[in-house]
Motif scaffolding. Structure first.
Motif, PDB file in Angstrom:
ATOM      1  N   ARG A  54      -2.975 -42.355  10.983  1.00  0.00           N
ATOM      2  CA  ARG A  54      -4.286 -42.328  10.351  1.00  0.00           C
ATOM      3  C   ARG A  54      -4.782 -43.714   9.945  1.00  0.00           C
ATOM      4  O   ARG A  54      -4.911 -44.026   8.756  1.00  0.00           O
ATOM      5  CB  ARG A  54      -4.308 -41.407   9.095  1.00  0.00           C
ATOM      6  CG  ARG A  54      -3.746 -40.020   9.242  1.00  0.00           C
ATOM      7  CD  ARG A  54      -4.416 -39.226  10.319  1.00  0.00           C
ATOM      8  NE  ARG A  54      -5.856 -39.199  10.162  1.00  0.00           N
ATOM      9  CZ  ARG A  54      -6.708 -39.526  11.138  1.00  0.00           C
ATOM     10  NH1 ARG A  54      -6.276 -39.884  12.332  1.00  0.00           N
ATOM     11  NH2 ARG A  54      -7.990 -39.477  10.925  1.00  0.00           N
ATOM     12  N   THR A  98     -10.076 -47.301  16.522  1.00  0.00           N
ATOM     13  CA  THR A  98      -9.031 -46.487  15.894  1.00  0.00           C
ATOM     14  C   THR A  98      -7.666 -46.784  16.518  1.00  0.00           C
ATOM     15  O   THR A  98      -7.586 -47.215  17.673  1.00  0.00           O
ATOM     16  CB  THR A  98      -9.343 -44.987  16.042  1.00  0.00           C
ATOM     17  OG1 THR A  98      -8.286 -44.240  15.437  1.00  0.00           O
ATOM     18  CG2 THR A  98      -9.457 -44.562  17.508  1.00  0.00           C
ATOM     19  N   TYR A 121     -12.496 -44.808  22.233  1.00  0.00           N
ATOM     20  CA  TYR A 121     -11.878 -44.781  23.573  1.00  0.00           C
ATOM     21  C   TYR A 121     -12.078 -46.072  24.342  1.00  0.00           C
ATOM     22  O   TYR A 121     -11.891 -46.110  25.555  1.00  0.00           O
ATOM     23  CB  TYR A 121     -12.448 -43.588  24.359  1.00  0.00           C
ATOM     24  CG  TYR A 121     -12.158 -42.278  23.674  1.00  0.00           C
ATOM     25  CD1 TYR A 121     -10.903 -41.685  23.777  1.00  0.00           C
ATOM     26  CD2 TYR A 121     -13.116 -41.657  22.874  1.00  0.00           C
ATOM     27  CE1 TYR A 121     -10.619 -40.507  23.116  1.00  0.00           C
ATOM     28  CE2 TYR A 121     -12.837 -40.473  22.204  1.00  0.00           C
ATOM     29  CZ  TYR A 121     -11.588 -39.909  22.336  1.00  0.00           C
ATOM     30  OH  TYR A 121     -11.302 -38.743  21.678  1.00  0.00           O
ATOM     31  N   SER A 137      -5.667 -44.281  16.794  1.00  0.00           N
ATOM     32  CA  SER A 137      -5.250 -42.909  17.108  1.00  0.00           C
ATOM     33  C   SER A 137      -5.136 -42.603  18.602  1.00  0.00           C
ATOM     34  O   SER A 137      -4.495 -41.628  18.973  1.00  0.00           O
ATOM     35  CB  SER A 137      -6.238 -41.905  16.508  1.00  0.00           C
ATOM     36  OG  SER A 137      -6.218 -41.959  15.106  1.00  0.00           O
ATOM     37  N   LYS A 138      -5.777 -43.373  19.461  1.00  0.00           N
ATOM     38  CA  LYS A 138      -5.825 -42.964  20.865  1.00  0.00           C
ATOM     39  C   LYS A 138      -4.972 -43.913  21.712  1.00  0.00           C
ATOM     40  O   LYS A 138      -3.785 -43.704  21.852  1.00  0.00           O
ATOM     41  CB  LYS A 138      -7.288 -42.886  21.333  1.00  0.00           C
ATOM     42  CG  LYS A 138      -8.163 -42.000  20.436  1.00  0.00           C
ATOM     43  CD  LYS A 138      -7.906 -40.529  20.636  1.00  0.00           C
ATOM     44  CE  LYS A 138      -8.327 -39.635  19.482  1.00  0.00           C
ATOM     45  NZ  LYS A 138      -9.750 -39.643  19.148  1.00  0.00           N
TER      46      LYS A 138
HETATM   47  C1  LIG Z   1     -10.476 -39.250  18.276  1.00  0.00           C
HETATM   48  C2  LIG Z   1     -11.729 -39.886  17.838  1.00  0.00           C
HETATM   49  C3  LIG Z   1     -11.761 -40.719  16.729  1.00  0.00           C
HETATM   50  C4  LIG Z   1     -10.514 -41.013  15.972  1.00  0.00           C
HETATM   51  O1  LIG Z   1     -10.585 -40.627  14.670  1.00  0.00           O
HETATM   52  P1  LIG Z   1      -9.408 -41.025  13.685  1.00  0.00           P
HETATM   53  O2  LIG Z   1      -9.873 -40.499  12.389  1.00  0.00           O
HETATM   54  O3  LIG Z   1      -9.333 -42.534  13.708  1.00  0.00           O
HETATM   55  O4  LIG Z   1      -8.153 -40.398  14.206  1.00  0.00           O
HETATM   56  C5  LIG Z   1     -12.949 -41.327  16.372  1.00  0.00           C
HETATM   57  N1  LIG Z   1     -14.064 -41.108  17.083  1.00  0.00           N
HETATM   58  C6  LIG Z   1     -14.074 -40.321  18.164  1.00  0.00           C
HETATM   59  C7  LIG Z   1     -15.317 -40.152  18.944  1.00  0.00           C
HETATM   60  C8  LIG Z   1     -12.909 -39.679  18.564  1.00  0.00           C
HETATM   61  O5  LIG Z   1     -12.945 -38.861  19.627  1.00  0.00           O
END
Ligand SMILES: *Cc1c(COP(=O)(O)O)cnc(C)c1O
Length: 353
Positions: A220, A209, A185, A211-212
């Motif tokens: 992924r 990541t 984050y 992802s966020k």
């Molecule tokens: C969402 C999140 C991730 C992301 O994981 P991915 O496998 O890259 O989607 C990683 N660490 C934390 C603490 C998260 O909340």
């Protein structure tokens, strides 16, 4: 610099001895491939955009990340989500049934799940005082030889706060194992990334990541930044083609659109403030915890009741009431302005029941 840290004492014997799989695309390294005839990998020769194996080293992504993040390409590992970054750390450094890792509760669930899969014990230390590390309580564990990894999630999920950077530095300087700082984050945070410290601390892995903030959860792709030695270990252990061509392309496109990414982060940060102001008007919300992430943890009168009431209104949030120190808490992701309005309307409508 942690002078007692010696990576050779940490790596599992079978990993040290491992002869990695050598893929066809690894053995032949010529990027000027235009005129070459590739009959080395048993691929289907008919072009459809993905008939060839992906680049096992994700060179283009690393070049772009290197320029953006100001690190060397050999200090970057690209993984199949952060999940792979976490899992490989266990497989490189932790002997199943023997070694341990340490986490600070409450935190991200995957450290635990991945530990269980790898048969590694997790020592869980509760966070204290606004969800910070209790250094006094941690002290004895820093010298435990079988504790190989300490996970620090900052900003932390599900609490939302950043961990004090002096405390993270203390752990880096005084723990002779690996410290993984999970910065999933970080793009939403007021606190600086630890990325600038990978040359200073040879036991640091910074995990980020796509992802966020980068908007690619479906793709992924996670990234670990660390010393060249640690990244080389990751490369030995990873599956050869761990990031698909389609996934690499999606990331490359996103890396070409930095303005769009920061624009969207700006909107989410703005919406976070709007959401927090509105949450303050809901009578049964007792605490709104400070957040450096794209979610807000709140304490309510009865989390499980409120969770089910919201589901009935078509809104799904995360009930965190069973997590340590999180009794009656709900985790709310910051959505679009419209989504947040719906959430607030729903929360308001529940005030009388
Ligand atoms: C969402 C999140 C991730 C992301 O994981 P991915 O496998 O890259 O989607 C990683 N660490 C934390 C603490 C998260 O909340």
């Amino acid at each position: 610099m942690n002078t007692n840290f010696n990576i050779n004492n940490l790596v599992r014997a079978n990993i040290k001895a491992l002869k990695p799989y050598s893929s066809a695309r690894d053995e032949y390294k010529n990027s000027a491939s235009g005129a070459m005839v590739f009959l080395d990998a048993n691929e289907n020769p008919f072009e459809n955009g993905v008939n060839r194996y992906p680049d096992p080293q994700q060179k283009e992504i690393k070049q772009k990340l290197s320029a953006i993040k100001k690190v060397e390409t050999n200090q970057i590992f690209v993984g199949n989500g952060s999940d792979e970054v976490i899992d490989l750390a266990y497989r490189i450094f932790c002997e199943p049934g023997k070694d341990k890792v340490l986490t600070f509760s409450p935190t991200y669930g995957m450290y635990d799940v991945s530990a269980n899969i790898n048969n590694i014990e997790v020592i869980k230390q509760p966070l204290i005082n606004d969800f910070q590390i209790n250094l006094n309580q941690l002290q004895p564990y820093l010298d435990f030889e079988d504790v190989k990894i300490i996970f620090i999630c900052s900003p932390n999920n599900p609490t939302g706060n950043s961990i004090n950077s002096e405390d993270i530095e203390y752990v880096l300087e005084n723990f002779n194992g690996i410290v993984i700082v999970d910065e999933a984050y970080i793009d939403f945070s007021a606190q600086a990334s630890f990325l600038k410290n990978i040359n200073k601390y040879n036991n640091l892995i910074v995990s980020q990541t796509f992802s966020k903030a980068w908007g690619l959860a479906g793709v992924r792709v996670g990234v670990a930044y660390a010393s060249e030695e640690i990244v080389a270990l990751y490369n030995r252990v990873k599956p050869p083609y761990n990031v698909s061509t389609l996934n690499q392309e999606a990331v490359l496109n996103r890396l070409d659109d930095l303005e769009e990414v920061s624009h969207i982060i700006g909107i989410i940060l703005l919406e976070r403030e709007v959401l927090i102001s509105a949450l303050k008007t809901i009578s049964y919300i007792e605490t709104i915890y400070p957040t450096d992430a794209n979610f807000v943890l709140v304490k309510v009168d009865d989390a499980t009741k409120r969770y089910h009431q919201l589901i009935e209104k078509g809104i799904v949030i995360r009930n965190r009431t069973t997590q340590p120190l999180c009794e009656n808490t709900l985790r709310l992701t910051v959505g679009t302005a419209t989504e947040n309005k719906k959430l607030i309307e729903a929360l308001k409508s529940l005030e009388k029941n």
